[in-house]
Design an enzyme around this catalytic site. Structure first.
Site, short mmCIF file in Angstrom:
data_model
loop_
_atom_site.label_atom_id
_atom_site.label_comp_id
_atom_site.label_asym_id
_atom_site.label_seq_id
_atom_site.Cartn_x
_atom_site.Cartn_y
_atom_site.Cartn_z
N SER A 194 2.36 -0.10 0.78
CA SER A 194 3.48 0.45 1.52
C SER A 194 4.63 0.96 0.64
O SER A 194 5.44 1.75 1.11
CB SER A 194 4.05 -0.61 2.47
N SER A 231 0.93 -3.98 -1.58
CA SER A 231 1.90 -2.88 -1.40
C SER A 231 2.70 -2.49 -2.64
O SER A 231 3.41 -1.49 -2.61
CB SER A 231 2.87 -3.22 -0.27
N LYS A 239 13.54 0.12 -2.52
CA LYS A 239 12.69 0.24 -1.31
C LYS A 239 13.55 -0.05 -0.09
O LYS A 239 14.32 -1.00 -0.09
CB LYS A 239 11.52 -0.75 -1.41
#
Lengths: 488, 95
Positions: A159, A183, A79
């Protein structure tokens, strides 16, 4: 051969690499070509092909020498919230575009040390603020899953939307995520994956771009429970550079997977079944309860009375912490700088141009609730309600070993759906309470909607009890027999 | 409780985010929407409840007060806009 390689689980690839049935370089190349073919998903912000080949070759050398590490040669996505040495780290924000950290976050370093091969940096909501991965400066991520019988592009959740889309579409074997209010878990649910948010303090936050420091936790997004156990172990551990990192031994999560749930007491909180709960979500939850009961667990009805206040509490605590954390983006030391007529003007212009609408919204809310005259009414009040939410869980865990709930109130929705701010925030209604309480939580894919879209179930346990969490997740996975695969 | 344009202006100044006059009422509408929804926390009885700060139940640890890092000016400055002579630069603040 190439698509066969990208379809492997981490556990399978791990043993076949050690048996030298294929090389780490071949495994990496297979993923790099898959990434090239699937650029339309917009899952990666930065691809690091050369670096990946280098690291894969190092893995092959270690494997040849009989010195294979826990995850040697396993290609993963990172990420783009984890700082990576020499590789652009953006947090999906214009304000950090081009920022190249000279250091490595503790979690990504641990994964490097375990022998993983980083394929690239994955897209996300800007500064991890969002539940649909539509707030990224680098564009929305598409969910590889498509609904049956209608033409629509769906969100992967957020997210960690790039992490979920890439893992689901076989553009990496697994990915790192971070979870502040859901998330990791909500995108895992939207993309048919396993997502684990460990206990707050299990994974070091050092080198992870901060959103809300009392809530942020890293964790894995994988295609099955065993892979999550393998990867979480590689990510955890004490780090003196994060004062909230737990100095506790890291259990071997993989070792508990076969233990089943016989004799465990599973709590079903009535507050997670509000009027108007999506019928398919409700039915799947009932199925999950049934599966665990058949596997030998005892089902116990429980109450978590402050559940409905978790989301508004979160939308004070998280923006307050964010407004403080994001004060560092001022155009002086790194990132974007927009010239101004004086220093204050440069700050204001840089931040106006560098932050997107959702980030500004949260900074404004955070600044407001921390400002003179409102601090006690909002911020302190939220901290008190947060304490009550923790108390709810403590009382529940005196009676049960784990709690089962839905992960999200719906399946993935359309990228172009018009959704107002509060409705978007409500995506995290089932995930936020565990974030506020700091307890471990995971989403396991459990079924498909009538349109063929994945839905997840969420498991919660008390602090530091990821072992029970993994036992329950494995039992659900076994019973669900989820074979759903995104169309590739 | 209602957030008016003057309050938005004050918050934006505190947050160091440039907001144009034309944007003020849009912001006021959005912030009022969110804060109005948050108002429901007032119904919770929190008398005698100690506020929870931080996310952990563990004691924060202190380390020895020693210099453990440093001497990396080049790395510290490598992402800065127009660094000069080993320093960050900003617009002139003293006339």
């Amino acid at each position: 051969m190439s698509s066969e390689l990208t379809a492997l689980t981490i556990a399978e690839a791990r043993s076949r690499l050690r048996r030298k049935e294929f090389s780490a370089l071949e495994l990496t190349e297979a993923h790099l070509s898959a990434m090239e073919r699937a650029r339309h998903l917009n899952a990666y912000i930065t691809e690091t092909a050369d670096l990946a080949r280098e690291r894969a070759k190092d893995s092959d050398k270690r494997i040849a020498a009989g010195e294979a590490r826990a995850m040697d040669g396993i290609p993963i996505g990172m990420k783009d919230l984890f700082c990576t040495e020499g590789v652009q780290t953006t947090a999906a924000s214009h304000i950090l575009e081009g920022f190249t950290p000279p250091y490595e976050s503790t979690v990504s370093q641990k994964l490097r040390d375990a022998g993983t091969v980083m394929l690239g940096k994955l897209n996300l909501d800007e500064f991890a603020m969002g539940s649909a991965n539509i707030t990224s400066y680098f564009g929305a991520v598409k969910n590889p899953w498509v609904p049956k019988g209608r033409n629509a592009e769906l969100v992967p959740g957020g997210s960690s939307g790039g992490s979920a889309a890439a893992t689901s579409a076989h553009l990496c074997m697994a990915a790192t995520g971070t979870d502040t209010g859901g998330s990791i878990r909500q995108p895992a649910s939207f993309c048919g994956l396993v997502g684990v948010k460990p206990t707050y303090g299990r994974c070091s936050r050092w080198g992870v771009v901060a959103f809300a420091s009392s809530l942020d936790q890293a964790g894995p997004i994988t295609r099955n429970v065993r892979d999550a156990a393998i990867m979480l172990k590689a990510m955890c551990g004490h780090d003196p550079k994060d004062s909230t990192s737990a100095n506790l031994p890291v259990p071997d999560f993989e070792a508990v997977l076969g233990q089943g749930v016989k004799g465990l007491r599973i709590g079903i909180p009535k507050e997670y079944r509000p009027d108007g709960l999506n019928a398919e979500v409700n039915a799947l939850w009932n199925k999950g309860i049934d599966w665990l009961e058949k596997a030998g667990a005892t089902i116990v009805d429980i109450s978590l009375p402050h559940t409905k206040y978790a989301l508004p509490t979160y939308y004070i605590v998280a923006p307050a912490e964010a407004s403080s954390n994001l004060a560092r983006y001022d155009g002086v030391r790194f990132g974007l700088r927009v010239p101004g007529k004086n220093l204050d003007d440069m700050y204001a212009k840089t931040r106006a141009a560098g932050f997107g609408a959702e980030v500004k919204r949260r900074i404004m809310i955070g600044t407001y609730v921390l400002s003179a005259g409102y601090y006690d009414a909002y911020y302190v009040k939220a901290q008190k309600v947060r304490a009550l939410i923790v108390r709810d869980f403590n009382e529940a865990f005196a009676k049960v070993d784990a709690i089962l709930t839905p992960t999200a109130p719906s399946a993935a929705f359309g990228i172009n759906d018009k959704i107002d701010t509060i409705t978007m925030y409500l995506n995290d209604v089932f995930t936020v309470p565990a974030s506020l309480a700091g307890i471990p939580a995971a989403s396991v894919p459990a079924g498909l909607t009538a349109e063929g879209l994945p839905l997840g179930l969420q498991v919660l346990t008390k602090r530091w009890d990821e072992e029970t969490l993994f036992r329950v997740c494995q039992s659900l996975e076994d019973a669900a027999g989820f074979k759903g695969l995104a169309p590739l | 409780m209602s957030i008016d344009n003057a309050t938005v202006r004050r918050i934006a100044t505190l947050a160091r985010i440039e907001v144009t006059d034309a944007e003020l009422s849009t912001w006021a509408g959005q912030l009022n929407g969110i804060m109005g929804w948050i108002e429901q926390l007032k119904e919770v009885n929190t008398d005698g409840v100690a506020p929870m700060s931080g996310g952990t139940d563990l004691k924060l640890t202190l380390r020895a007060d020693q210099v453990t890092d440093g001497g990396i000016v080049d790395q510290v400055l490598m992402n800065a806009t127009e660094p000069q002579d080993g320093y960050f630069t900003v617009p002139k603040v003293v006339e």
